[in-house]
Design a protein around this motif. Structure first.
Motif, PDB file in Angstrom:
ATOM      1  N   GLU A   1      38.979  42.128  38.055  1.00 45.72           N
ATOM      2  CA  GLU A   1      40.050  42.858  38.751  1.00 45.72           C
ATOM      3  C   GLU A   1      39.810  44.356  38.727  1.00 45.72           C
ATOM      4  OE1 GLU A   1      42.613  41.333  40.296  1.00 45.72           O
ATOM      5  OE2 GLU A   1      41.878  39.368  39.653  1.00 45.72           O
ATOM      6  N   CYS A   2      39.489  44.870  37.516  1.00 43.11           N
ATOM      7  CA  CYS A   2      39.445  46.333  37.382  1.00 43.11           C
ATOM      8  C   CYS A   2      38.136  46.847  36.783  1.00 43.11           C
ATOM      9  CB  CYS A   2      40.633  46.815  36.558  1.00 43.11           C
ATOM     10  SG  CYS A   2      40.531  46.355  34.829  1.00 43.11           S
TER      11      CYS A   2
ATOM     12  N   CYS B   1      44.077  45.688  32.432  1.00 42.06           N
ATOM     13  CA  CYS B   1      45.092  44.997  33.229  1.00 42.06           C
ATOM     14  C   CYS B   1      45.631  43.754  32.530  1.00 42.06           C
ATOM     15  CB  CYS B   1      44.559  44.650  34.613  1.00 42.06           C
ATOM     16  SG  CYS B   1      43.323  43.349  34.624  1.00 42.06           S
TER      17      CYS B   1
ATOM     18  N   CYS C   1      35.851  42.834  33.603  1.00 41.17           N
ATOM     19  CA  CYS C   1      37.013  42.302  34.307  1.00 41.17           C
ATOM     20  C   CYS C   1      36.756  42.278  35.821  1.00 41.17           C
ATOM     21  CB  CYS C   1      38.230  43.163  34.004  1.00 41.17           C
ATOM     22  SG  CYS C   1      39.714  42.626  34.883  1.00 41.17           S
TER      23      CYS C   1
ATOM     24  N   CYS D   1      41.201  41.430  29.348  1.00 38.37           N
ATOM     25  CA  CYS D   1      40.973  42.775  29.848  1.00 38.37           C
ATOM     26  C   CYS D   1      41.949  43.726  29.151  1.00 38.37           C
ATOM     27  CB  CYS D   1      41.180  42.836  31.355  1.00 38.37           C
ATOM     28  SG  CYS D   1      41.058  44.520  31.985  1.00 38.37           S
TER      29      CYS D   1
HETATM   30 ZN   LIG Z   1      41.212  44.244  34.213  1.00 40.00          ZN
END
Ligand SMILES: [Zn+2]
Length: 222
Positions: free
Chosen positions: A152-153, A133, A150, A130
């Protein structure tokens, strides 16, 4: 029915070739295997091939065409076959289709396993990162089956630079240079674009669905 299987290195073409061959009950032929079997059988064509290989020369389009046509004329290929690695040029493709037409057979069906280069490189190098992040994903973990974003983000994951990537990208460029013009010869119902990013069993389902309306007297074994 002659089926031509196209897909970049790393697209899972070998797996799909085996599944298709057993589903349709027709042999899968690769150019390498055909050349080796001609050499092993000691046919005239085989001797010509081994002379070329012994002197480090390429096997010409013309010679490969003759070998493929000879194979297609054999009784165990009467119901059809799967070709992998042939045609490699527009000239070979035109030769194949002319032969099929002259033998009263249908035009080939192209099964094209389409996988973006990014995904191939990721599969082969096995990791994506990513850019936002910096989280690293292992492609074979299964986490990224359906996405290149990603978890997460939500940013679009990127490949990490390394030497092997350059080599893989070069192979992919070569593949696209070679196959692009050939694929453009096939269209409409003879061209089957398959979403090759899905898991192997789903890729195979797509191939079955796409080919089924064209099978005619060719009865799948399941
Ligand atoms: Zn990310």
């Amino acid at each position: 029915m002659v089926i031509l299987l196209f897909g970049p290195p790393g697209s899972g073409k070998g797996t799909q070739s085996r599944l298709l061959s057993s589903w349709l009950g027709v042999p899968a032929l690769s150019t390498g295997e055909m050349l080796r079997s001609e050499v092993a059988e000691g046919t005239d064509l085989g001797r010509a091939v081994s002379e070329l290989l012994a002197t480090g020369k390429f096997v010409s389009d013309e010679l490969v065409n003759q070998i493929v046509v000879r194979k297609l004329l054999q009784p165990d290929h009467a119901r059809g076959c799967l070709l992998d690695g042939y045609p490699r040029t527009v000239q070979q493709a035109e030769h194949l289709e002319q032969f099929l037409a002259s033998a009263g057979k249908n035009r080939s069906h192209v099964v094209h396993l389409d996988v973006p280069s990014e995904m191939i490189v990721a599969r082969l190098t096995n990791r994506l990162q990513c850019p936002n992040c910096k989280r690293i994903y292992n492609v074979s973990s299964g986490e990224l089956r359906w996405t290149t974003e990603c978890g997460e983000c939500g940013a679009l994951l990127e490949r990490r630079a390394d030497d092997r990537e350059a080599v893989i990208l070069q192979r992919l460029h070569t593949y696209h240079d070679i196959t692009g013009p050939i694929l453009r010869l096939y269209n409409g119902e003879h061209y089957h674009r398959i979403e090759g990013t899905l898991p192997p069993e789903d890729v195979f389902l797509q191939i079955q669905q796409s080919l089924r309306p064209h099978l005619g007297p060719l009865t799948p074994s399941y």
